[in-house]
Scaffold this motif. Structure first.
Motif, mmCIF file in Angstrom:
data_model
loop_
_atom_site.group_PDB
_atom_site.id
_atom_site.type_symbol
_atom_site.label_atom_id
_atom_site.label_comp_id
_atom_site.label_asym_id
_atom_site.label_seq_id
_atom_site.Cartn_x
_atom_site.Cartn_y
_atom_site.Cartn_z
ATOM 1 N N ASP A 14 0.809 -1.226 0.000
ATOM 2 C CA ASP A 14 0.000 0.000 0.000
ATOM 3 C C ASP A 14 0.840 1.273 0.000
ATOM 4 O O ASP A 14 0.416 2.303 -0.521
ATOM 5 C CB ASP A 14 -0.934 0.018 1.218
ATOM 6 N N SER A 15 2.025 1.214 0.600
ATOM 7 C CA SER A 15 2.834 2.429 0.738
ATOM 8 C C SER A 15 3.950 2.535 -0.311
ATOM 9 O O SER A 15 4.689 3.517 -0.327
ATOM 10 C CB SER A 15 3.458 2.483 2.130
ATOM 11 N N ALA A 16 4.066 1.550 -1.185
ATOM 12 C CA ALA A 16 5.171 1.547 -2.143
ATOM 13 C C ALA A 16 4.900 2.474 -3.325
ATOM 14 O O ALA A 16 3.749 2.724 -3.697
ATOM 15 C CB ALA A 16 5.411 0.126 -2.653
ATOM 16 N N ASN A 17 5.980 2.992 -3.902
ATOM 17 C CA ASN A 17 5.901 3.703 -5.173
ATOM 18 C C ASN A 17 5.947 2.658 -6.284
ATOM 19 O O ASN A 17 6.826 1.797 -6.292
ATOM 20 C CB ASN A 17 7.073 4.664 -5.323
ATOM 21 N N ILE A 18 5.024 2.735 -7.233
ATOM 22 C CA ILE A 18 4.911 1.705 -8.263
ATOM 23 C C ILE A 18 5.377 2.229 -9.615
ATOM 24 O O ILE A 18 4.930 3.284 -10.072
ATOM 25 C CB ILE A 18 3.460 1.198 -8.382
#
Length: 279
Positions: free
Chosen positions: A59-63
Motif C-alpha cells: 500500500d505504501s510503495a511507489n509503483i
C-alpha cells in the motif's frame, strides 16, 4: 520507518510467447513475463505480462512498470493489475516507442473498445507515461539513464523483431540486468550486452530455445541458455537466471535442463513462479 537497503526480485511470470496452464506447468509457471523488483520504497515491475495480474502491491510503495516491448505476452496482464483500481495510487509506466507509436498510444490500441471496455487512463489510479528515447535505443552501444527514487536505471537496445529494451537496475551497490526477448546475433548485440551487464550481480536472460531448437528459429528474437552462459562469463556476472520459457516446455523438461546446467556451471537457475531472490 527506515527502509531496508535490500534489492530483491520475485518471479511473477516467466513463460514466453503465451500463457499456459495445467499440471505440467505448475512449478515453473504458466504466466507470461513479469518480475517484481523491490528496492527501499520502490516496487518496480519488469514487464506487464499475465503474471502482473497476481501481484499484490504494498500500500505504501511507489509503483513503476518498465516495459521491454509491446508484444502481447509482455503487456497482456496490465488491464488486470490491481493497483490500477485504487484512486489514490500513482503508477509510472516506462517504455520506448515501437513502430512510431509511443507507450500511451500503443497501449490504447489494445486496451480500448471493443477489446476492453476502458483505456488505462480511465482507471481510478493516476497513471503517468514516460517515453524512453527510442532514437538512443535504436542503435547498439547506446544507453539511456534515469532514476526511479534511489534506483538508477539504464536502458539499452536488444535484438528482437520490432525492438526490445534491456534494463539494468542498481540500488545500494547491487545491480540486476533484465535481458529478455534478446537474440544472441549479431555479434555486436552480444558485445553491447556484455558491456552493459559488466560486473552485475544478477542477470535474467532469455533462454526460450534449446540449441537444437534455435537452429530452426533463427531471427525469432530469442536465445539459449548456452549463449547466456557465455555472455554472463564474459561480463563477469555473479548469477544468471534463465527466463521466457517456451510455452511447450513442461516442468519436467525444464527441470532436466536446470539440472544439466546447474551441475555444469553452478550459480545458475531457471525461473520458477514465486521465486524470490535477494540480490
Amino acid at each position: 520507518m527506515k527502509q531496508e537497503s535490500v534489492l530483491s526480485l520475485t518471479v511473477l511470470g516467466a513463460r514466453g510467447s503465451m500463457p499456459v496452464e495445467g499440471k505440467d506447468f505448475a512449478l515453473y509457471g504458466g504466466s507470461t513475463s513479469c518480475y517484481l523488483v523491490r528496492a527501499g520504497e520502490e516496487e518496480i515491475y519488469l514487464d506487464a505480462g499475465s503474471g502482473i495480474a497476481g501481484a499484490r502491491p504494498n500500500d505504501s510503495a511507489n509503483i513503476s512498470i518498465l516495459i521491454t516491448h509491446m508484444h502481447l505476452d509482455h503487456i497482456i496482464g496490465l488491464p488486470f493489475f490491481s493497483a490500477l483500481a485504487h484512486k489514490n495510487r500513482h503508477i509510472d509506466i516506462y517504455a520506448a516507442a515501437r513502430e512510431n507509436l509511443n507507450i500511451k498510444t500503443a497501449l490504447n490500441r489494445l486496451v480500448t473498445a471493443p477489446f476492453w471496455p476502458i483505456t488505462i487512463g480511465d482507471y481510478p489510479a493516476e497513471v503517468k507515461f514516460h517515453d524512453l528515447p527510442s532514437d538512443t535505443l535504436g542503435t547498439d552501444m547506446t544507453t539511456h539513464i534515469f532514476s526511479i527514487g534511489k534506483v538508477s536505471v539504464m536502458a539499452t537496445h536488444g535484438t528482437h523483431p520490432n525492438g526490445s529494451t534491456i534494463f539494468r537496475l542498481t540500488y545500494d551497490g547491487k545491480s540486476v540486468v533484465y535481458a529478455t526477448d534478446f537474440e544472441h546475433t549479431p555479434i555486436s548485440g552480444c558485445d553491447n550486452l556484455i558491456e552493459f551487464a559488466k560486473d552485475s550481480d544478477f542477470l535474467l536472460y532469455d533462454a526460450q530455445y534449446t540449441e537444437e531448437e534455435y537452429e530452426k528459429h533463427r531471427g525469432y528474437g530469442h536465445s539459449t541458455a548456452a549463449a547466456g552462459l557465455k555472455i554472463a562469463a564474459a561480463a563477469n556476472v555473479k548469477r544468471i537466471m534463465f527466463v521466457h520459457h517456451a510455452p511447450w516446455r513442461t516442468d519436467e523438461e525444464i527441470a532436466k535442463l536446470e539440472e544439466k546446467f546447474v551441475n555444469r556451471y553452478g550459480n545458475v537457475s531457471f525461473a520458477k513462479i514465486g521465486d524470490k531472490i535477494v540480490i
